[in-house]
Design an enzyme around this catalytic site. Structure first.
Site, PDB file in Angstrom:
ATOM      1  N   GLU A 196     -12.877  81.761  15.812  1.00  0.00           N
ATOM      2  CA  GLU A 196     -12.361  83.010  16.364  1.00  0.00           C
ATOM      3  C   GLU A 196     -10.848  82.948  16.513  1.00  0.00           C
ATOM      4  O   GLU A 196     -10.273  81.868  16.650  1.00  0.00           O
ATOM      5  CB  GLU A 196     -12.990  83.275  17.743  1.00  0.00           C
ATOM      6  CG  GLU A 196     -14.480  83.568  17.640  1.00  0.00           C
ATOM      7  CD  GLU A 196     -15.139  83.868  18.987  1.00  0.00           C
ATOM      8  OE1 GLU A 196     -16.016  84.736  19.011  1.00  0.00           O
ATOM      9  OE2 GLU A 196     -14.778  83.239  19.994  1.00  0.00           O
ATOM     10  N   CYS A 233     -14.774  74.639  29.647  1.00  0.00           N
ATOM     11  CA  CYS A 233     -14.404  75.396  28.447  1.00  0.00           C
ATOM     12  C   CYS A 233     -15.630  75.669  27.591  1.00  0.00           C
ATOM     13  O   CYS A 233     -16.418  74.764  27.307  1.00  0.00           O
ATOM     14  CB  CYS A 233     -13.372  74.612  27.637  1.00  0.00           C
ATOM     15  SG  CYS A 233     -12.854  75.453  26.120  1.00  0.00           S
ATOM     16  N   CYS A 273     -14.334  69.397  27.509  1.00  0.00           N
ATOM     17  CA  CYS A 273     -13.800  69.780  28.814  1.00  0.00           C
ATOM     18  C   CYS A 273     -14.870  70.613  29.545  1.00  0.00           C
ATOM     19  O   CYS A 273     -15.472  71.520  28.962  1.00  0.00           O
ATOM     20  CB  CYS A 273     -12.516  70.587  28.643  1.00  0.00           C
ATOM     21  SG  CYS A 273     -11.237  69.663  27.745  1.00  0.00           S
ATOM     22  N   CYS A 302     -15.072  72.324  18.845  1.00  0.00           N
ATOM     23  CA  CYS A 302     -14.127  71.334  19.367  1.00  0.00           C
ATOM     24  C   CYS A 302     -14.896  70.061  19.681  1.00  0.00           C
ATOM     25  O   CYS A 302     -15.975  70.110  20.281  1.00  0.00           O
ATOM     26  CB  CYS A 302     -13.449  71.863  20.634  1.00  0.00           C
ATOM     27  SG  CYS A 302     -12.166  70.759  21.282  1.00  0.00           S
ATOM     28  N   CYS A 308      -3.370  84.188  18.810  1.00  0.00           N
ATOM     29  CA  CYS A 308      -3.910  82.928  19.310  1.00  0.00           C
ATOM     30  C   CYS A 308      -4.874  82.424  18.245  1.00  0.00           C
ATOM     31  O   CYS A 308      -5.870  83.083  17.958  1.00  0.00           O
ATOM     32  CB  CYS A 308      -4.622  83.199  20.633  1.00  0.00           C
ATOM     33  SG  CYS A 308      -5.486  81.766  21.291  1.00  0.00           S
ATOM     34  N   CYS A 344      -8.744  82.731  27.601  1.00  0.00           N
ATOM     35  CA  CYS A 344      -8.676  81.268  27.514  1.00  0.00           C
ATOM     36  C   CYS A 344     -10.018  80.650  27.857  1.00  0.00           C
ATOM     37  O   CYS A 344     -10.606  80.962  28.889  1.00  0.00           O
ATOM     38  CB  CYS A 344      -7.674  80.703  28.513  1.00  0.00           C
ATOM     39  SG  CYS A 344      -6.034  81.356  28.388  1.00  0.00           S
TER      40      CYS A 344
HETATM   41  N1  SAH Z   1      -7.506  72.008  22.946  1.00  0.00           N
HETATM   42  C1  SAH Z   1      -6.211  72.575  23.261  1.00  0.00           C
HETATM   43  C2  SAH Z   1      -6.059  73.978  22.732  1.00  0.00           C
HETATM   44  C3  SAH Z   1      -6.944  75.012  23.408  1.00  0.00           C
HETATM   45  S1  SAH Z   1      -5.947  75.914  24.514  1.00  0.00           S
HETATM   46  C4  SAH Z   1      -5.995  72.526  24.756  1.00  0.00           C
HETATM   47  O1  SAH Z   1      -6.957  72.302  25.489  1.00  0.00           O
HETATM   48  O2  SAH Z   1      -4.863  72.664  25.213  1.00  0.00           O
HETATM   49  C5  SAH Z   1      -7.093  76.697  25.534  1.00  0.00           C
HETATM   50  C6  SAH Z   1      -6.606  76.688  26.962  1.00  0.00           C
HETATM   51  O3  SAH Z   1      -7.546  77.382  27.779  1.00  0.00           O
HETATM   52  C7  SAH Z   1      -6.517  75.280  27.499  1.00  0.00           C
HETATM   53  O4  SAH Z   1      -5.446  75.148  28.392  1.00  0.00           O
HETATM   54  C8  SAH Z   1      -7.824  75.185  28.252  1.00  0.00           C
HETATM   55  O5  SAH Z   1      -7.814  74.166  29.199  1.00  0.00           O
HETATM   56  C9  SAH Z   1      -7.917  76.558  28.862  1.00  0.00           C
HETATM   57  N2  SAH Z   1      -9.254  76.901  29.285  1.00  0.00           N
HETATM   58  C10 SAH Z   1     -10.422  76.358  28.866  1.00  0.00           C
HETATM   59  N3  SAH Z   1     -11.465  76.919  29.497  1.00  0.00           N
HETATM   60  C11 SAH Z   1     -10.939  77.838  30.337  1.00  0.00           C
HETATM   61  C12 SAH Z   1     -11.523  78.774  31.242  1.00  0.00           C
HETATM   62  N4  SAH Z   1     -12.840  78.858  31.373  1.00  0.00           N
HETATM   63  N5  SAH Z   1     -10.707  79.585  31.934  1.00  0.00           N
HETATM   64  C13 SAH Z   1      -9.367  79.528  31.752  1.00  0.00           C
HETATM   65  N6  SAH Z   1      -8.761  78.677  30.912  1.00  0.00           N
HETATM   66  C14 SAH Z   1      -9.550  77.837  30.217  1.00  0.00           C
END
Ligand code: SAH
Length: 352
Positions: A83, A129, A126, A122, A115, A340
């Site tokens: 996406e 996420c 985390c 991935c 974006c 995000c």
């Molecule tokens: N893998 C890289 C690129 C993805 S960026 C990274 O983690 O930086 C996506 C961003 O959204 C990251 O900062 C991640 O931590 C954040 N993110 C993930 N799940 C989220 C959520 N449920 N709510 C808000 N931000 C989130």
């Protein structure tokens, strides 16, 4: 568009070398097909349409948020899902551009940020996420990354790009950097390009070595190792102190401020003492190196809940009072699961 395949296809047909540049210049300006490339001979346009897919991605679905955000679901040629998101910001009165409120689709004239995803799924997990809970397929190629941006460029002009979609860009840095090299042709300078990472140190070091002045963002989410390891298992491999040191070295090299991303989880990482710990960590590294972006948690069905508005504001104030610049990120596209952490094919906020 696969640029290598383009070169090959043109060479096989005995075309002069400038043809590839002509085709790419049209592509980058957002034309919808070869037939619009009016300075190419008509037979060549027809041949390209037969032989060379216009995009390496097939658009499977497109969703439009009430705030003007657009999310596109694509499939690669081998059927892998990914996406990408277009975020539109209203320009404030008096010009300039910074995040604003509602933007009518296509209107506003403010910042247009794409974006993009660097991987299908991935490999990291985390806890908060959605992408981490879908199956990891593979790294995307440079063309597949670029084709996400080109898709939106065909809708309207774009000027920023963030690698904050699916995947960990530092685990696919060759393709990511190859795509970055082409982005200026689409209207996105390196200075307006941001690569976000979980703190994959070898990637941070390589980005520091790159001649491109690309911005670095670090997903930190906790200042102390025990909590960070719970939230982001990758912290076992690259712990906080080492990651922060890599960011300091990046800044020393590039003189570009590093953005710290910190998703605000109620009762987990949003307490006042945790703001103080974060401020201490960042201040100890040096003044002016970091800026914190506090991210309201977007629902992903992971069992967390978002910190309240008040605790986010108090957290921000505590950082600022200690000289750490901090802002609260504007949430975009939550109603279409484009915000995000919500990118995961198959995930829909209504279904949870
Ligand atoms: N893998 C890289 C690129 C993805 S960026 C990274 O983690 O930086 C996506 C961003 O959204 C990251 O900062 C991640 O931590 C954040 N993110 C993930 N799940 C989220 C959520 N449920 N709510 C808000 N931000 C989130």
């Amino acid at each position: 568009m696969d640029l290598q395949l383009l070169d090959q296809t043109l060479a096989d047909r005995g075309e002069p070398p400038f043809r590839a540049r002509q085709v790419w210049a049209w592509m980058a300006r957002g034309v919808d097909g070869y037939e619009e490339m009016t300075d190419l001979p008509a037979p060549l346009r027809r041949a390209l349409a037969r032989e060379l897919p216009f995009s390496s991605l097939t658009l499977e679905n497109e969703m439009h948020s009430a705030d003007g955000t657009v999310k596109a679901l694509f499939a690669t040629a081998d059927g892998r899902p990914l996406e990408a998101v277009l975020m539109r910001y209203r320009s404030p009165p008096g010009g300039g551009s910074h995040p604003g409120g509602r933007t009518p689709p296509g209107g506003g004239g403010g910042r247009r940020s794409v974006c993009v995803s660097s991987q299908s799924g991935c490999p990291l997990t985390c806890a908060f996420c959605a992408t981490g809970s879908m199956r990891f397929a593979r790294n995307l190629t440079a063309s597949e990354i670029l084709d996400q941006a080109l898709h939106f460029r065909r809708i309207e002009p774009i000027d920023h790009c963030v690698f904050m979609g699916m995947g960990e860009p530092m685990m696919n840095l060759d393709a990511v950097l190859a795509a970055c090299e082409q982005l200026p042709a689409l209207g996105v300078t390196h200075r307006r390009t941001t690569i976000s990472t979980v703190g994959w140190i070898p990637g941070i070091e390589r980005l520091a070595d790159s001649p491109m002045p690309i911005r670095l963002a670090l997903s930190l989410h906790a200042a102390e190792d025990s909590l960070r390891s719970e939230l982001m298992p990758v912290n076992e491999r690259y712990p906080v102190a080492e990651v922060i040191e890599a960011c300091r070295a990046f800044y020393a090299r590039k003189r570009r401020r590093v953005f710290i991303e910190y998703v605000m989880l109620a009762g987990v990482n949003d307490r006042y003492e945790q703001a103080l710990a974060l401020a201490r960590l960042l201040a100890a590294t040096g003044a002016g190196i970091f800026k914190v972006n506090l991210i309201p948690y977007n629902p992903t069905g992971s069992g967390f809940s978002g910190a309240s508005r008040e605790s986010i504001a108090a957290f921000r104030d505590a950082l600022q009072a200690r000289g750490i610049p901090a802002t609260v990120r504007l949430t975009r596209g939550r109603d279409i699961a484009a915000a995000c952490g919500q990118l995961a094919t198959g995930f829909s906020p209504a279904a949870r």
